[in-house]
Enzyme design. Sequence first.
Site, PDB file in Angstrom:
ATOM      1  CG  ASP A  32      -1.823   1.073   1.365  1.00 45.62           C
ATOM      2  OD1 ASP A  32      -2.358   1.625   0.350  1.00 45.62           O
ATOM      3  OD2 ASP A  32      -2.107   1.672   2.429  1.00 45.62           O
ATOM      4  CG  ASP A  57      -1.482   1.900   6.785  1.00 41.84           C
ATOM      5  OD1 ASP A  57      -1.527   3.193   7.241  1.00 41.84           O
ATOM      6  OD2 ASP A  57      -1.957   1.773   5.528  1.00 41.84           O
ATOM      7  CG  ASP A  82      -4.013  -1.602   3.171  1.00 46.39           C
ATOM      8  OD1 ASP A  82      -4.190  -1.476   1.757  1.00 46.39           O
ATOM      9  OD2 ASP A  82      -3.436  -0.875   3.729  1.00 46.39           O
TER      10      ASP A  82
END
Length: 974
Positions: A406, A847, A851
Site C-alpha cells: 500500500d 496499514d 488492505d
Amino acid sequence: MPTVSRSASGDRRDGYGRVVHCNDPGSSDALALGYCGNAVSTTKYTVANFVPKSLFEQFRRVANLFFLVVACISFSPLAPYRAVSVLLPLVVVVGATMAKEALEDWRRKQQDIEVNNRKVKVYDGNHAFHETEWKKLRVGDIVEVAKDEFFPADLLLLSSSNDGDVCYVETMNLDGETNLKRKQCLKTSCDFHTANSFKTFKALIKCEDPNEKLYSFIGTLYHEGMQYPLSPQMILLRDSKLRNTQHIYGVVIFTGHDTKVVQNATDPPSKRSAVEKRMDKIIYVLFISLVLLSSSGSVVFGIKTKRDISDGKANRWYLRPDDSSIFFDPRRASFAAAFHFLTGLMLYGCLIPISLYISIEIVKILQSTFINQDQEMYSEEFDQPARARTSNLNEELGQVNTILSDKTGTLTCNSMEFVKCSIAGVDYGSEYTEVEKAVVRGADDGIWEFNNAPATLKGHLDVAARKLVKGFNFTDDRLMQGKWVKEHHPDVMQIFFRVLAICHTAIPVLNNKSDEVSYEAESPDESAFVVAAREIGFEFYRKTHASISLHEFDPSIGRKVDRTYQLLNVLEFSSSRKRMSVIVRTEENQLMIFCKGADSVIFGKLDKEVQLQPFESATKSHISKYSESGLRTMAIAYRILSEEEYRIWNDEFSMARNSVGADHDTLVEVASEKIERDLILIGATAVEDRLQKGVPECIDKLQQAGIKIWVLTGDKLETAVNIGFACHLLKKGMKQIIITLDALDIEASKKKDKKYVEKASQEWITSQLCAAQFQVRSSNGSSTPYALIIDGNALAFALSSSLEKPFLDLAVYCASVICCRTSPKQKALVTRLVKRKTRRTTLAIGDGANDVGMLQEADIGIGISGAEGMQAVMSSDFAIAQFRFLERLLLVHGHWCYRRISAMICYFFYKNITFGFTLFCFEAHTSFSALPAYNDWFISFYNIAFTSFPVIALGVFDKDLSSRLCLKMEEVKR
C-alpha cells in the site's frame, strides 16, 4: 441538486435489483424481500464446524494422516510397541495446533461481537430515536449518526446539520485515505432536522444489487409521485466516519454482508509455508521407501517361515513353528507375511518422523521470540516492537519474490507539506525534497558523494528539518513575516495567496483550549495550501454556505484585517476535470473566478494574449523542476468577471446542475468549461507527501536482493507517480507505460448502451496492453527499464480472464509496477494473480482496513500498526511499526529462519533414515526371524536426548555452533 421529474410509477432501469421501503422496514412487502441482517462475521470457524474443519486442516499434513493410520493399527497385536507411543505424540501435536487455531478465531469472534453490539440511534416511528445495536438494523430503517461515529451500514444521506446540506466523511477504513470526502444530502429530505420530520416520510428506493464497487452507485428514489436520481455523492458507506458535522440522518440501503466494505473482504485463509509443502513431498518419498522396505522384509520373512518345517523337523526350533500363532505359522506363511508387512510399516515408521513437527513448532516459536525481541525493529516513536502473530511462516520471509505494498500510511506519512512555489515567474522556497536528498546521498546512481554536495544542502541534511507547523515545510525569507510586500509584484502575490485561502473545500476547526484554528479538508494537499496561506498572512477562519472569511494582511496599513468574500459558485475537482474553481464577490463588489489545477489543464485555459501571460514561460520551467524533484505541482490562475457575463453563465450552470438524467455530469462539466477560460496565470505550487523514515533506503536494499515491489494504492495516478520517484520505485531514465481509460471517456459518454461501453473499454485496454508488450519486446537487450502504471478502471478489465495473462506478462517484465485508484477487492485480486501465476512467494504490506484482503490473499501478510487503526495488524501474519523494518525482517530474520530450519529438516530426515535402515539391517542380520519389541521409553529417550536437542539447536542458533553440537552428540552416541 437536480430537480425532479414527475413519474406515476417510476420506470425501472436495467440493473435495479434492490427495493428499499424507507421508514417502513417492518411492512409485509419489505419483509418478503428477505434481505440479510446487519450482523457481520469474520471468523474462520463456527461451533458446529470447528472440529471437522480444524481436523481436516491438520490431517492435510501427510505425516499426521500416516500416524493416524499407524495409531489405529497399533491397538492390534501386530504392533511391536504400545499404542501410546504413537497416539500420545499425535494427540499432543494435533491438539496443540487446534487449540492455537481456536484461540486465534476466538479473538476474531470477540472483535465481531464488539462491532455488532455498537450502538446507533434508529427511528421508532413514534416521533423519537432510540438506541439499538448495529446487528438489529434492517433495510429501510432511518438512523441518526453523530459526529466522529462510524456508519453502521450503507446509508442514503437524507439530511445534515451542516449548512448547505452537506456532510464530511473520513473513509480511512475503506480506501486508506485520511482526507475528508464531501457528501450531498437528498433534496427532498434536506429540511428534515428533527425526529418529527420523519413522521409521515415514506419513500421507495430502487437501486443496484450489492457489489464491491466503492466509487459507484446507481439508483432512484420515488417520493410523493416524484423521482429523484441518486449518486455516489449521497451514499455513506459502512465503517467510514462522520467528521466536522454534528449529526446526519440516513436510511439504510445495504446491511451486513451486503455492504460494500464486506463485499470487498475475503475469507481468512489457511496458510502453509512452502517448506512445509515440500516436506509433504519428501514424506511421500519416504513412505514409498517404507513400503519397499516392509515389502522386501515380509517377502523374505514369508519364504523363511514357509521353510521352518521341512521333513517333519523344525529348522528354527526356538520359534516353535509346530505350535506358533498365525503370525509365525509355516502352514499359513502368506498370512504371516502380510501381518509382517503391517508390523514392518509400524516398526520402520521412524522413517516418517512425527517428532519433526513437534521440533519444528518449538524452533518456530523460538525464532518468533527472536523477531519479537529484536530491538532494531522497535519504534520509539510509536512504542511498537515487531510482532510475529503466527509462527507458521517464519521461513517464508526468506523466500519472498514479490512485495505488494500500500502507499498511504505505509510508504508515506500521509501528510502533504507545502515546500515550494512559483509566483510571478519567481521561484520561492529553499527546502530540499526527498528526491534531492537521495541524489546527494548517491542513492540514485552512486556518482555523487555526500562530501561533494553543496555546503547549504549538507547543513540541511545534518540538521533535522524544522517541523513547526504540520503541512508547512516552507522556508524563504523573501515571503515570511510580511516581507512579500517588498517583492516586485506584491499585487500578484496577494491574489496568489487569496486563491490558496479561498479556492478549497476545507473546514476550519477551532480548538477551544488554545484558540488555534486547524483545517480538515477533502485532500491533504488542500489542507497544506490553506496552512501555507495562513502562515504567509492570509488566515482562513470561518466558512458558511454563502461566504468565506479571512484574516488578511493588508500591505497599505501593515497589519491584518478581516475580509469576507461572498461564495457564489464552487466548481468541484474531479478526476476528469483535474481542476477546481470558485467564483466569489469581493467586498469591493468585484466578481472573480479563482482556479487551481493540473498544469496540463490550466495552461490550456489561459488567455491567448501574450501580454497577459508574462510569467508563463518561467512558471513552466519551475513546474518542470518541481516535478523532477518528486513534488506534486498545481498551477494557479484567476480572471475578473463582468456582471452580465456571470449572470448569463449562472443561469446556464443552474439549469445543468438541476438537470435529471445520465448526462447530468456532462452538462455540468460543459457549463463549467464556459466560465473557466481566458484565465491569467499567476504561479504554481509544489507540495510533498513525506515518506516514512528510511523508505528509499529500504526499497533500494530490497531491490538489490532481487525482490520486485508493486505499489497498490487508492490514490490518484499523479500522486502515486510522485511518491514512486521519491521512494526510488521510479527513477530517472525509466520509460513509463501508462494504461488508463481516460482517452475513452468522451466517446463512451456519448453512448447509452452499457454493454457497448464495456466492449469498447475491453478493446481499448487490450490494444494498450498489446502496444506495451510490443514496445518492451522491441527493446529486448536494451538496458532501459520500464515502469507500468495502471489505474483502477483499466485494472478492472486487465484482471478479466482474457487479459490477465498479457497483463501479468507485461507487469513481470517491468522493473516497477504501480496500480492507482484500486479498490480493496482489486488489491486482493492482483495479489492472488501474482501469487498463482508466478508461483513465487508473495508478501503484502499495508496499514488500513482496506488492505486486509490483500494481506490475507498473499503468502505473507505484514500489518503496519500506524495511524489507520489495527484492522490490518489483526489480519496480518507479522506486524511492524514502519516500512523500513521490512528490510531487517526479510533480509536478516527471514534469511536466518529459512537457512536454519532447512538445515534442521535435512538433518532430521538424515538421522531418521539412518535409524530406519539400521533397524532393517538388524532384521536382515537376524535372518528376518522376528521383529524385536523395542522399549517405548528407550525409543523416546533416544529421540529426545540424541536427536531432538541437537536438531532444535540447529534450527535456532548459529549454523556453525549447531553443527559442532550435532557432531559432538554423534561422537557421544558412537
